[in-house]
Design a protein around this motif. Structure first.
Motif, PDB file in Angstrom:
ATOM      1  N   ASN A   1      37.463  21.946  49.538  1.00 37.49           N
ATOM      2  CA  ASN A   1      36.576  22.498  50.568  1.00 37.49           C
ATOM      3  C   ASN A   1      35.897  23.790  50.149  1.00 37.49           C
ATOM      4  O   ASN A   1      34.914  24.205  50.765  1.00 37.49           O
ATOM      5  N   GLY A   2      36.432  24.458  49.111  1.00 34.51           N
ATOM      6  CA  GLY A   2      35.828  25.702  48.643  1.00 34.51           C
ATOM      7  C   GLY A   2      36.484  26.934  49.235  1.00 34.51           C
ATOM      8  O   GLY A   2      37.585  26.879  49.787  1.00 34.51           O
ATOM      9  N   MET A   3      35.789  28.073  49.144  1.00 29.76           N
ATOM     10  CA  MET A   3      36.342  29.355  49.584  1.00 29.76           C
ATOM     11  C   MET A   3      36.385  29.437  51.114  1.00 29.76           C
ATOM     12  O   MET A   3      35.417  29.122  51.803  1.00 29.76           O
ATOM     13  N   VAL A   4      37.547  29.863  51.624  1.00 32.82           N
ATOM     14  CA  VAL A   4      37.732  30.073  53.064  1.00 32.82           C
ATOM     15  C   VAL A   4      38.595  31.318  53.251  1.00 32.82           C
ATOM     16  O   VAL A   4      39.175  31.835  52.302  1.00 32.82           O
ATOM     17  N   LYS A   5      38.681  31.759  54.492  1.00 33.95           N
ATOM     18  CA  LYS A   5      39.603  32.849  54.816  1.00 33.95           C
ATOM     19  C   LYS A   5      40.817  32.251  55.498  1.00 33.95           C
ATOM     20  O   LYS A   5      40.724  31.682  56.575  1.00 33.95           O
ATOM     21  N   LYS A   6      41.975  32.364  54.837  1.00 33.99           N
ATOM     22  CA  LYS A   6      43.218  31.865  55.424  1.00 33.99           C
ATOM     23  C   LYS A   6      43.766  32.940  56.348  1.00 33.99           C
ATOM     24  O   LYS A   6      44.068  34.052  55.922  1.00 33.99           O
ATOM     25  N   MET A   7      43.888  32.585  57.621  1.00 32.79           N
ATOM     26  CA  MET A   7      44.374  33.551  58.596  1.00 32.79           C
ATOM     27  C   MET A   7      45.859  33.844  58.379  1.00 32.79           C
ATOM     28  O   MET A   7      46.621  32.985  57.936  1.00 32.79           O
ATOM     29  N   GLY A   8      46.259  35.063  58.698  1.00 25.71           N
ATOM     30  CA  GLY A   8      47.647  35.474  58.532  1.00 25.71           C
ATOM     31  C   GLY A   8      48.566  34.754  59.507  1.00 25.71           C
ATOM     32  O   GLY A   8      48.121  34.095  60.452  1.00 25.71           O
ATOM     33  N   SER A   9      49.868  34.877  59.279  1.00 30.88           N
ATOM     34  CA  SER A   9      50.828  34.160  60.124  1.00 30.88           C
ATOM     35  C   SER A   9      52.171  34.881  60.161  1.00 30.88           C
ATOM     36  O   SER A   9      52.570  35.533  59.204  1.00 30.88           O
ATOM     37  N   ILE A  10      52.845  34.743  61.304  1.00 28.27           N
ATOM     38  CA  ILE A  10      54.246  35.134  61.455  1.00 28.27           C
ATOM     39  C   ILE A  10      55.032  33.830  61.550  1.00 28.27           C
ATOM     40  O   ILE A  10      54.585  32.876  62.190  1.00 28.27           O
ATOM     41  N   TYR A  11      56.190  33.756  60.917  1.00 20.81           N
ATOM     42  CA  TYR A  11      56.880  32.470  60.848  1.00 20.81           C
ATOM     43  C   TYR A  11      58.384  32.633  60.660  1.00 20.81           C
ATOM     44  O   TYR A  11      58.880  33.707  60.298  1.00 20.81           O
TER      45      TYR A  11
ATOM     46  N   ILE B   1      68.081  30.791  58.072  1.00 25.41           N
ATOM     47  CA  ILE B   1      66.724  30.793  58.614  1.00 25.41           C
ATOM     48  C   ILE B   1      66.345  32.232  58.942  1.00 25.41           C
ATOM     49  O   ILE B   1      67.015  32.894  59.733  1.00 25.41           O
ATOM     50  N   THR B   2      65.292  32.731  58.310  1.00 25.17           N
ATOM     51  CA  THR B   2      64.870  34.122  58.470  1.00 25.17           C
ATOM     52  C   THR B   2      63.390  34.162  58.839  1.00 25.17           C
ATOM     53  O   THR B   2      62.691  33.152  58.805  1.00 25.17           O
ATOM     54  N   SER B   3      62.911  35.364  59.190  1.00 27.45           N
ATOM     55  CA  SER B   3      61.516  35.521  59.581  1.00 27.45           C
ATOM     56  C   SER B   3      60.693  36.077  58.423  1.00 27.45           C
ATOM     57  O   SER B   3      61.224  36.669  57.485  1.00 27.45           O
ATOM     58  N   GLY B   4      59.390  35.903  58.511  1.00 28.52           N
ATOM     59  CA  GLY B   4      58.486  36.425  57.497  1.00 28.52           C
ATOM     60  C   GLY B   4      57.072  36.471  58.039  1.00 28.52           C
ATOM     61  O   GLY B   4      56.784  35.960  59.130  1.00 28.52           O
ATOM     62  N   LYS B   5      56.161  37.062  57.280  1.00 24.31           N
ATOM     63  CA  LYS B   5      54.761  37.118  57.695  1.00 24.31           C
ATOM     64  C   LYS B   5      53.882  37.435  56.493  1.00 24.31           C
ATOM     65  O   LYS B   5      54.337  37.990  55.490  1.00 24.31           O
ATOM     66  N   PHE B   6      52.613  37.043  56.602  1.00 27.15           N
ATOM     67  CA  PHE B   6      51.631  37.421  55.592  1.00 27.15           C
ATOM     68  C   PHE B   6      50.303  37.690  56.282  1.00 27.15           C
ATOM     69  O   PHE B   6      50.025  37.170  57.365  1.00 27.15           O
ATOM     70  N   ALA B   7      49.477  38.535  55.654  1.00 22.24           N
ATOM     71  CA  ALA B   7      48.176  38.893  56.213  1.00 22.24           C
ATOM     72  C   ALA B   7      47.132  37.871  55.769  1.00 22.24           C
ATOM     73  O   ALA B   7      47.368  37.046  54.893  1.00 22.24           O
ATOM     74  N   SER B   8      45.948  37.942  56.378  1.00 24.55           N
ATOM     75  CA  SER B   8      44.859  37.045  56.014  1.00 24.55           C
ATOM     76  C   SER B   8      44.430  37.286  54.568  1.00 24.55           C
ATOM     77  O   SER B   8      44.536  38.414  54.052  1.00 24.55           O
ATOM     78  N   PHE B   9      43.960  36.244  53.910  1.00 20.21           N
ATOM     79  CA  PHE B   9      43.511  36.387  52.527  1.00 20.21           C
ATOM     80  C   PHE B   9      42.449  35.335  52.210  1.00 20.21           C
ATOM     81  O   PHE B   9      42.334  34.311  52.891  1.00 20.21           O
ATOM     82  N   GLU B  10      41.656  35.628  51.155  1.00 25.20           N
ATOM     83  CA  GLU B  10      40.649  34.677  50.684  1.00 25.20           C
ATOM     84  C   GLU B  10      41.339  33.617  49.834  1.00 25.20           C
ATOM     85  O   GLU B  10      42.221  33.920  49.034  1.00 25.20           O
ATOM     86  N   ALA B  11      40.919  32.361  50.015  1.00 25.85           N
ATOM     87  CA  ALA B  11      41.586  31.277  49.307  1.00 25.85           C
ATOM     88  C   ALA B  11      40.634  30.114  49.063  1.00 25.85           C
ATOM     89  O   ALA B  11      39.614  29.968  49.751  1.00 25.85           O
TER      90      ALA B  11
ATOM     91  N   ILE C   1      45.875  22.609  51.302  1.00 25.78           N
ATOM     92  CA  ILE C   1      46.388  23.495  50.251  1.00 25.78           C
ATOM     93  C   ILE C   1      45.519  24.748  50.188  1.00 25.78           C
ATOM     94  O   ILE C   1      44.284  24.654  50.149  1.00 25.78           O
ATOM     95  N   TYR C   2      46.162  25.924  50.178  1.00 28.87           N
ATOM     96  CA  TYR C   2      45.444  27.196  50.094  1.00 28.87           C
ATOM     97  C   TYR C   2      45.935  27.970  48.878  1.00 28.87           C
ATOM     98  O   TYR C   2      47.103  28.362  48.803  1.00 28.87           O
ATOM     99  N   ILE C   3      45.024  28.208  47.921  1.00 33.82           N
ATOM    100  CA  ILE C   3      45.345  28.991  46.724  1.00 33.82           C
ATOM    101  C   ILE C   3      44.644  30.335  46.827  1.00 33.82           C
ATOM    102  O   ILE C   3      43.400  30.400  46.890  1.00 33.82           O
ATOM    103  N   PRO C   4      45.396  31.446  46.878  1.00 29.36           N
ATOM    104  CA  PRO C   4      44.785  32.774  47.068  1.00 29.36           C
ATOM    105  C   PRO C   4      43.917  33.185  45.879  1.00 29.36           C
ATOM    106  O   PRO C   4      44.262  32.928  44.720  1.00 29.36           O
ATOM    107  N   ILE C   5      42.800  33.825  46.183  1.00 30.61           N
ATOM    108  CA  ILE C   5      41.826  34.227  45.170  1.00 30.61           C
ATOM    109  C   ILE C   5      41.566  35.729  45.264  1.00 30.61           C
ATOM    110  O   ILE C   5      41.451  36.287  46.359  1.00 30.61           O
ATOM    111  N   LYS C   6      41.484  36.388  44.093  1.00 32.47           N
ATOM    112  CA  LYS C   6      41.159  37.805  44.069  1.00 32.47           C
ATOM    113  C   LYS C   6      39.692  38.007  44.428  1.00 32.47           C
ATOM    114  O   LYS C   6      38.824  37.215  44.059  1.00 32.47           O
TER     115      LYS C   6
END
Length: 375
Positions: A183-193, A265-275, A332-337
């Motif tokens: 699909n090309g470049m997108v912004k993957k929104m952050g998540s708490i999980y 089972i533990t918690s985690g989170k990540f911020a939005s990133f380009e992918a 599938i989301y692969i993070p890009i610099k």
């Protein structure tokens, strides 16, 4: 009138005699059917080893459209189980033992009749020979049913034959019908999980996900938690040389939750990133091809992966929602610099005394260094 009484008496005696005859017959049965399927042994084994796939090939569903299937939190491998209710009766089945890519041993109960069920998978030229065997003892009700329906070998054998043919057709179509779209470049929104982290061989990832994702979903139900999206996986490392990966099976939540100390089972989170986003529609076995196409796209477009950010797979449609593997959807989301665009800053010119009259001074722009690639 007396003749009529004698007639009914003879019918009762005949029924009684038939009942006694059936009841005294041996109830043991041992039925085996087999088929050749043009698919790898491991592919067929993994498909049969998950009870959620049985709806796609079991002939009993077609013969009894009102049949309802009930799945436990684990439907894969040893300890996996499911049950059903139908117009012909109720039953349940549980997997007792498995030998990876070789055999499956199950116990079944149908209307009170117990049976041991065995699957055997053997490599052969061009594909796999699949054997399906049922061995057990009929109860009285099953004896009567089989006596009036051609015998137990005919009943079970006919059902197995139809189901095995369906299995072959299903595997050929369902597992080989897929589509991959970058699909090309997108912004993957952050998540708490909430997550559960494991280390697995790359080859066993699909099988482990079939176990862990339902387990995480069941954890949410048990603790009255609400999922805030679809289950996904984060890959922390992926060592193709050693064939090992460390990953976390995650379920998104709206607000952060803290689990008890010592819980796996533990918690985690990540911020939005380009992918770079890639969508696989079809069975998960094509996952590696989808990843390869995504990486090829990144190289072709001179993009740089950001190894400090999470590599994410989201299962937007899986076997919990639809039985047909050809309709599963994995993102599938692969993070890009972010690309750094160098800015040219012109330097002030300096007046130079020319040895030639009416000659404009030459100014050479400074060399612009390319940004260093970050690790």
């Amino acid at each position: 009138m007396r003749i009529l009484k004698y007639f009914f008496l003879l019918i009762l005696l005949a029924l009684f005699a038939t009942t006694i005859f059936i009841a005294t017959q041996k109830g043991n049965f041992d039925v085996t059917r087999s088929i050749f399927i043009k698919s790898p042994k491991s592919t067929i084994f993994n498909y049969v080893n998950d009870y959620r796939n049985w709806e796609t090939f079991g002939s009993w569903k077609k013969e009894d459209p009102d049949m309802v299937f009930n799945y436990s939190k684990n439907t894969v491998g040893k300890g996996g189980s499911y049950s059903w209710t139908g117009s012909d009766g109720d039953g349940n089945m549980k997997t007792v033992n498995v030998v990876e890519n070789s055999s499956i041993y199950q116990k079944m109960n149908f209307n009170g009749a117990d049976a041991n069920v065995y699957w055997t998978f053997k490599d052969t030229v061009g594909g796999t020979k699949v054997f399906w065997r049922a061995k057990g003892v009929m109860n009285f009700g099953f004896k009567i049913y089989s006596a009036f329906n051609g015998g137990v070998d005919h009943i079970i054998g006919n059902m197995y034959e139809k189901s095995l043919i369906n299995l072959g057709k299903t595997l050929v179509y369902e597992l080989n019908t897929y589509n991959i779209q970058v699909n090309g470049m997108v912004k993957k929104m952050g998540s708490i999980y909430l997550k559960q982290t494991i280390t697995s061989t790359i080859a066993n990832v699909p099988r482990n996900l079939r176990v862990l994702i339902p387990r995480m979903v069941n954890f949410f139900k048990k603790n009255d938690l609400k999922m805030h999206g679809k289950p996904f996986v984060i890959y922390h490392n992926y060592n193709t040389a050693k064939g090992i990966t460390t990953l976390s099976v995650c379920v998104p939540i709206k607000e952060e939750v803290f689990t008890s100390s010592g819980s796996d089972i533990t918690s985690g989170k990540f911020a939005s990133f380009e992918a770079v986003k890639t969508t696989l529609t079809g069975d998960y076995s094509h996952n590696q091809e989808a990843w390869k196409k995504a990486i090829d796209y990144i190289k072709k477009n001179n993009l740089t992966q950001d190894f400090t950010l999470p590599y994410v797979e989201i299962y937007t449609k899986n076997n919990d929602e639809v039985a047909n593997p050809s309709k599963w959807v994995t993102e599938i989301y692969i993070p890009i610099k972010a690309k750094v665009i160098p800015v040219y800053k012109p330097q002030p010119t300096t007046a130079i005394q020319s040895t030639y009259e009416n000659t404009t001074p030459a100014v050479t722009p400074p060399k612009t260094e390319s940004p260093e690639n970050e690790d």
